[in-house]
Write an enzyme that holds these catalytic residues in place. Structure first.
Site, short mmCIF file in Angstrom:
data_model
loop_
_atom_site.label_atom_id
_atom_site.label_comp_id
_atom_site.label_asym_id
_atom_site.label_seq_id
_atom_site.Cartn_x
_atom_site.Cartn_y
_atom_site.Cartn_z
N LEU A 480 0.86 -1.19 0.00
CA LEU A 480 0.00 0.00 0.00
C LEU A 480 0.89 1.24 0.00
O LEU A 480 1.64 1.48 0.95
CB LEU A 480 -0.92 0.01 1.22
CG LEU A 480 -1.92 -1.13 1.33
CD1 LEU A 480 -2.72 -1.00 2.61
CD2 LEU A 480 -2.84 -1.14 0.13
N ASP A 481 0.83 2.03 -1.06
CA ASP A 481 1.71 3.20 -1.22
C ASP A 481 0.84 4.40 -1.60
O ASP A 481 0.32 4.48 -2.72
CB ASP A 481 2.77 2.94 -2.28
CG ASP A 481 3.82 4.04 -2.33
OD1 ASP A 481 3.71 4.98 -1.52
OD2 ASP A 481 4.74 3.96 -3.16
N THR A 482 0.65 5.32 -0.65
CA THR A 482 -0.11 6.53 -0.95
C THR A 482 0.69 7.54 -1.76
O THR A 482 0.14 8.56 -2.20
CB THR A 482 -0.56 7.19 0.36
OG1 THR A 482 0.59 7.49 1.15
CG2 THR A 482 -1.49 6.28 1.12
N GLY A 483 1.98 7.31 -1.97
CA GLY A 483 2.78 8.23 -2.77
C GLY A 483 2.85 7.85 -4.23
O GLY A 483 3.38 8.62 -5.05
#
Length: 651
Positions: A480-483
């Site tokens: 999970l990578d919000t960037g």
């Protein structure tokens, strides 16, 4: 005066505040010498520079254009630097001009000269101002006065006395621009000055003309008439300039204006900066002193004698009571006005009273100083409590909700706190807990807004099922990578015939990577906390099978919240939970059965029925026989409905 034109804008740009008009005219005349001529933008930039330079007016006493040019920033826009260079060259050339030779007397003329032939014209001595260059380099041509020109000139000299430097600089500039004749100068004098000043000027001008005619003027022919008549001829430029010079010189014998204040009445205020006071003195002397009168001794004397006491003490301590004006300005440059001293009025303190306080009954203080609050005159009109005022009634204060437990705070779909409960329509006074949105029966409430707790010591990994439409669904472990802007999937999930496009990805370190491809096929991603899959129209494909990243494009559809707990615990997916108390609007509607024709015998209350017929009926029940029991089922009453809904009970 002829046709009257409406008042128009001033043809001469106005000087900045704090700068004398005759100094400003020097800048204007220097600007008119430039080729091409100055624009309004150049004058705007020049005013900006002068406003900044006036904060340190050391370069003005005496005026030093070289010092002003050194204050100009490098590469300043406009033609400000060119204007200052013209002023510097003119300032250095004025002392080197030789004095003009005395005019030759008629008795020294050669004996063979014909008196009927005028001698050759000799250019007269230029006044001590900068010449004005007219467009295209042509000499000035005669132009008659217009009403707007006379109004503009009068507005410029309205605050200056006749004969003062400001007055003379403005008149010289107007004369050089319009090249007026003797008749035009007479009209200008009558428009600007009073009848007394015009009469004195006329007498002084007549004496100067008589002296010049006796001495002999270059180009003057006594047989052609007096000088005033010959100067009206537009072709006689030399004689017209001689007459203009005599007309300007006649102002030197005029008295100052009586409306100007006396120099001794200009005093420095208690909180006025010293340089502002000196500038007021300088402008007042420029406007009132006759031209040619030495100004520096008067200015130095008034700068000390009319200053306030604090500045006088500073000048006396440093020995600058009659020093050059620059030293006096430096001595008082750091002086700032002191704050006004507040005089405290000491009042005798009254002794404490011996009588008891009207509020608490204790002696030693007044009732206005009593620490006990003032009791209300009667009970509270809201709750009838006699111990508090109406403004302090608890009913007027909003109820503070109790803090929710930590586990309940994580469930973001719980009902929101609103000040008033929701009243149901004709529901018998029942209330329903307020909710953010209505939960539909056919929709899983756990797929609305998940809260995903993460362990700070581990990477945020989650298992997801990916369906690429070209192969069977597979389960992978994704990050999970919000960037990440887009979701990245390994190429092993796609078939070999999947169309891929080349693209470049800019990493966090600024490096560009080319081993990623772009697919335009729809991709379905199923997450464990969401029943409906996430549909992505495009995503990135890692050809090296290194990365599986769920980016913001997928997380935005989930509307999930990543939660980092304080205590270390295994990652748990908390689904959306329904409220513990459901209102009637969340339940299905009760069944409605037609009750017509209504059986009055069967609709009696249940408590009036005897148990004996029921036991007999049940014990003697025959196959296929139905026993109907009418029970009262309460349902929300609709408007105009007074009947009771009954339903059959089959035993």
């Amino acid at each position: 005066m002829g046709q009257i034109f409406p008042r128009s804008a001033n043809p001469i740009p106005r000087p900045p505040r704090g700068l004398a008009t005759h100094h400003w005219l020097n800048f204007l005349q220097a600007a008119y010498r430039l080729e091409p001529g100055p624009s309004s933008y150049d004058f705007h930039q020049l005013k900006t520079v002068l406003k900044m330079a006036l904060e340190t007016p050391v370069w003005m006493c005496p005026i030093n254009y070289s010092l002003l040019a050194s204050l100009l920033p490098k590469g300043y826009p406009g033609q400000v630097n060119e204007i200052l260079q013209v002023l510097i060259q003119t300032q250095t050339q004025i002392p080197s001009h030789p004095a003009p030779p005395p005019p030759s007397s008629p008795t020294h003329d050669p004996p063979d000269s014909d008196p009927q032939i005028p001698p050759p014209y000799v250019e007269p001595t230029a006044p001590q101002v900068l010449p004005v260059m007219h467009p295209h380099g042509v000499p000035p041509t005669h132009r008659p006065w217009q009403m707007k020109d006379l109004q503009a000139i009068k507005q410029e000299v309205s605050q200056a006395a006749p004969g003062s430097p400001q007055f003379m600089q403005t008149i010289r500039l107007a004369v050089q621009q319009f090249d007026p004749t003797a008749k035009d100068l007479q009209d200008l004098l009558q428009y600007l000055c009073s009848s007394l000043v015009a009469s004195l000027h006329h007498q002084q001008l007549d004496s100067l003309i008589s002296e010049a005619e006796t001495r002999g003027i270059t180009g003057y022919n006594p047989l052609a008439g007096p000088l005033r008549v010959q100067a009206n001829n537009p072709q006689q430029q030399g004689l017209r300039r001689e007459y203009q010079q005599l007309w300007l010189t006649a102002f030197a014998a005029l008295p100052g204006s009586a409306k100007d204040p006396s120099w001794a009445s200009i005093l420095q205020g208690l909180e006025e900066p010293y340089h502002t006071f000196v500038e007021r003195l300088n402008v007042a002397l420029d406007n009132g002193l006759p031209e040619g009168t030495p100004k520096d001794p008067i200015l130095r004397s008034l700068a000390y004698s009319n200053a306030n006491k604090e500045c006088q003490k500073l000048l006396q301590a440093r020995g600058h009571t009659n020093s050059p004006l620059g030293d006096m300005l430096r001595a008082c440059q750091a002086w700032t006005p002191r704050d006004k001293t507040k005089v405290l009025v000491v009042q005798p303190k009254k002794p404490p009273p011996n009588q008891p306080c009207f509020r608490c009954g204790k002696a030693g203080h007044w009732s206005r100083d009593c620490a006990q609050p003032r009791p209300p005159p009667g009970p509270c009109p809201l709750c009838q409590d006699p111990t508090h005022w109406k403004r302090d009634c608890p009913r007027l204060k909003p109820a503070i909700p109790e803090p929710e437990p930590e586990e309940d705070a994580l469930l973001l779909d719980l009902p929101a706190d609103i000040p008033h409960p929701k009243n149901l329509h004709r529901g018998g006074g029942l209330t329903s807990p307020p909710t953010l949105r209505q939960v539909h029966p056919n929709k899983d409430p756990a797929s609305i807004l998940p809260v995903i707790p993460l362990d700070p010591a581990r990477r945020p990994l989650i298992k997801a099922q990916v369906d690429t439409q070209t192969s069977h669904p597979r389960t992978i472990e994704a990050l999970l990578d919000t960037g990440a802007d887009m979701t990245v999937l390994p190429i092993a999930l796609f078939s070999s015939d999947t169309p891929l496009k080349d693209t470049s990805v800019l990493g966090a370190g600024g490096q560009t990577q080319d081993h990623f491809k772009l697919t335009s096929l729809p991709v379905l991603i199923r997450l464990p906390f969401r029943t409906t899959p996430i549909v992505l129209t495009s995503c990135l494909v890692d050809t090296k099978n290194n990365w599986a990243i769920i980016g913001r494009d997928a997380l935005q559809q989930c509307q999930g919240v990543l939660y980092l707990p304080e205590a270390k615990r295994p990652p748990v997916i908390l689904p959306i939970q329904a409220p513990a108390v459901l209102g009637l609007e969340h339940l299905p509607r009760p069944p409605e059965i037609s009750q017509f024709p209504l059986n009055q015998n069967a609709s009696r209350p249940c408590n009036t029925w005897s148990g004996r017929p029921w036991r007999q009926a049940i014990s003697n029940r025959t196959p296929g026989q139905e026993i109907t029991q009418y029970s009262q089922l309460k349902r929300p009453m609709e408007p105009g409905d007074s009947s009771t809904t009954c339903g059959p009970l089959i035993l």
